[in-house]
Scaffold this active site. Sequence first.
Site, PDB file in Angstrom:
ATOM      1  N   GLY A   1       6.643   2.913  10.281  1.00 24.55           N
ATOM      2  CA  GLY A   1       8.739   3.766  10.179  1.00 24.55           C
ATOM      3  C   GLY A   1       9.334   2.618   8.941  1.00 24.55           C
ATOM      4  O   GLY A   1       9.845   1.900   8.995  1.00 24.55           O
TER       5      GLY A   1
ATOM      6  N   GLU B   1       4.768  -2.680   9.968  1.00 26.42           N
ATOM      7  CA  GLU B   1       5.711  -2.086  10.638  1.00 26.42           C
ATOM      8  C   GLU B   1       5.392  -0.442  10.170  1.00 26.42           C
ATOM      9  O   GLU B   1       5.508   0.357   9.413  1.00 26.42           O
ATOM     10  CB  GLU B   1       7.189  -2.250  10.135  1.00 26.42           C
TER      11      GLU B   1
ATOM     12  N   HIS C   1       8.872   8.069  17.502  1.00 28.76           N
ATOM     13  CA  HIS C   1       8.793   8.089  18.334  1.00 28.76           C
ATOM     14  C   HIS C   1       8.598   8.816  19.541  1.00 28.76           C
ATOM     15  O   HIS C   1       9.589   9.446  20.157  1.00 28.76           O
ATOM     16  CB  HIS C   1      10.698   7.355  18.528  1.00 28.76           C
TER      17      HIS C   1
ATOM     18  N   ASP D   1      -0.397   9.500   8.801  1.00 29.19           N
ATOM     19  CA  ASP D   1       0.549   9.714   9.873  1.00 29.19           C
ATOM     20  C   ASP D   1       0.167   9.513  10.847  1.00 29.19           C
ATOM     21  O   ASP D   1      -0.853   8.426  11.199  1.00 29.19           O
ATOM     22  CB  ASP D   1       0.282  11.217   9.990  1.00 29.19           C
TER      23      ASP D   1
ATOM     24  N   ASP E   1      12.783   1.653  20.836  1.00 24.80           N
ATOM     25  CA  ASP E   1      13.699   2.930  20.545  1.00 24.80           C
ATOM     26  C   ASP E   1      12.928   3.399  22.206  1.00 24.80           C
ATOM     27  O   ASP E   1      12.781   4.722  21.743  1.00 24.80           O
ATOM     28  CB  ASP E   1      13.613   3.446  19.847  1.00 24.80           C
TER      29      ASP E   1
HETATM   30  C1  LIG Z   1      13.879   5.199  12.389  1.00 25.00           C
HETATM   31  S1  LIG Z   1      12.848   5.228  11.117  1.00 25.00           S
HETATM   32  C2  LIG Z   1      12.655   3.316  10.656  1.00 25.00           C
HETATM   33  C3  LIG Z   1      13.544   2.870  10.254  1.00 25.00           C
HETATM   34  C4  LIG Z   1      12.847   1.459   9.356  1.00 25.00           C
HETATM   35  N1  LIG Z   1      12.515   0.682  10.287  1.00 25.00           N
HETATM   36  C5  LIG Z   1      14.041   0.532   9.492  1.00 25.00           C
HETATM   37  O1  LIG Z   1      14.213  -0.472  10.889  1.00 25.00           O
HETATM   38  O2  LIG Z   1      15.505   0.389   9.323  1.00 25.00           O
HETATM   39  C6  LIG Z   1      11.662   6.160  11.569  1.00 25.00           C
HETATM   40  C7  LIG Z   1      10.763   6.343  10.533  1.00 25.00           C
HETATM   41  O3  LIG Z   1       9.518   7.079  10.839  1.00 25.00           O
HETATM   42  C8  LIG Z   1       9.195   7.794  10.172  1.00 25.00           C
HETATM   43  N2  LIG Z   1       8.289   8.989  10.973  1.00 25.00           N
HETATM   44  C9  LIG Z   1       8.501   9.860  11.540  1.00 25.00           C
HETATM   45  N3  LIG Z   1       7.633  10.426  11.714  1.00 25.00           N
HETATM   46  C10 LIG Z   1       6.659   9.893  11.389  1.00 25.00           C
HETATM   47  C11 LIG Z   1       4.752   9.847  12.073  1.00 25.00           C
HETATM   48  N4  LIG Z   1       4.588  10.938  12.327  1.00 25.00           N
HETATM   49  N5  LIG Z   1       4.060   9.006  10.935  1.00 25.00           N
HETATM   50  C12 LIG Z   1       5.146   8.026  10.663  1.00 25.00           C
HETATM   51  N6  LIG Z   1       5.715   7.425  10.185  1.00 25.00           N
HETATM   52  C13 LIG Z   1       6.607   8.486  10.703  1.00 25.00           C
HETATM   53  C14 LIG Z   1       9.813   9.113   9.308  1.00 25.00           C
HETATM   54  O4  LIG Z   1       9.967   9.033   7.827  1.00 25.00           O
HETATM   55  C15 LIG Z   1      10.792   7.793   9.292  1.00 25.00           C
HETATM   56  O5  LIG Z   1      11.398   6.378   8.142  1.00 25.00           O
END
Ligand SMILES: C[S@@+](CC[C@H](N)C(=O)[O-])C[C@H]1O[C@@H](n2cnc3c(N)ncnc32)[C@H](O)[C@@H]1O
Length: 222
Positions: free
Chosen positions: A43, A41, A112, A86, A138
């Site tokens: 995020g 997953e 996203h 990333d 999303d």
């Molecule tokens: C919508 S939240 C995840 C929610 C989680 N999957 C849940 O269902 O509770 C998005 C996550 O993506 C991470 N994120 C943002 N940009 C990112 C990137 N470029 N690479 C990896 N993770 C990233 C953020 O730090 C955040 O924790």
Amino acid sequence: MSLWYDFLKNDDKLIFKWMHYFPIYEKHFSEWKNKTLTFIEIGVLGGGSLQMWKRYFGPFATIIGVDINPECKQYEEDGVHIRIGDQSDPLFLQKIIEEFGQPDIVLDDGSHQMKHVRASFDFLYPNLTKNGVYMIEDMHTAYWEEFGGGKNNPETFINISKNYIDDLNADHSRGEIASNFITKHTFSINYYDSIVAFQRGDIKIKKAPRTGLFNLIERLNP
Ligand SMILES: C[S@@+](CC[C@H](N)C(=O)[O-])C[C@H]1O[C@@H](n2cnc3c(N)ncnc32)[C@H](O)[C@@H]1O
């Protein structure tokens, strides 16, 4: 126990999901329950969704969370691995594959941002196992400017993936569309409200034989 019920009764770490995603998860993921499985997953946020996937898939699953935020590392536990990096960096993603092997399922719930979604898909989809599932959630962000979205923007993942529908059917296009990886290794592309799900699969024989009494003579004298 259904995933929805598991989500509702969660009183541990934060899970952040739209309600209508749960039947979609069940449709694409349920066959992997209690099987040896590598699940990624993108995020992690509060770590609760990784715990939910661990409960859902059972004891043979390797659950991997990917996040850019180093604080997410704290949510690692038995059976749940978290790697910080990333999602748009193919070298980082390559290291994850070297460490854990090819994933069976990737669920993109990361930034996203359209560029990130595409970069992760371009690298990870060809690296899935041959019947694997790639789900991006999303995808309403494909219509939102701050995520690189816009209905008529050709760079959104929704618009890019519309071309994959043509790729899926390339073998029937009388040469108009060149066969590519999507053509050769995709069984289906499913669109839902805010979700796109790809099911990998190779159709080895594409033929349309006729059966039934009507064709008996033809079948006896091919
Ligand atoms: C919508 S939240 C995840 C929610 C989680 N999957 C849940 O269902 O509770 C998005 C996550 O993506 C991470 N994120 C943002 N940009 C990112 C990137 N470029 N690479 C990896 N993770 C990233 C953020 O730090 C955040 O924790």
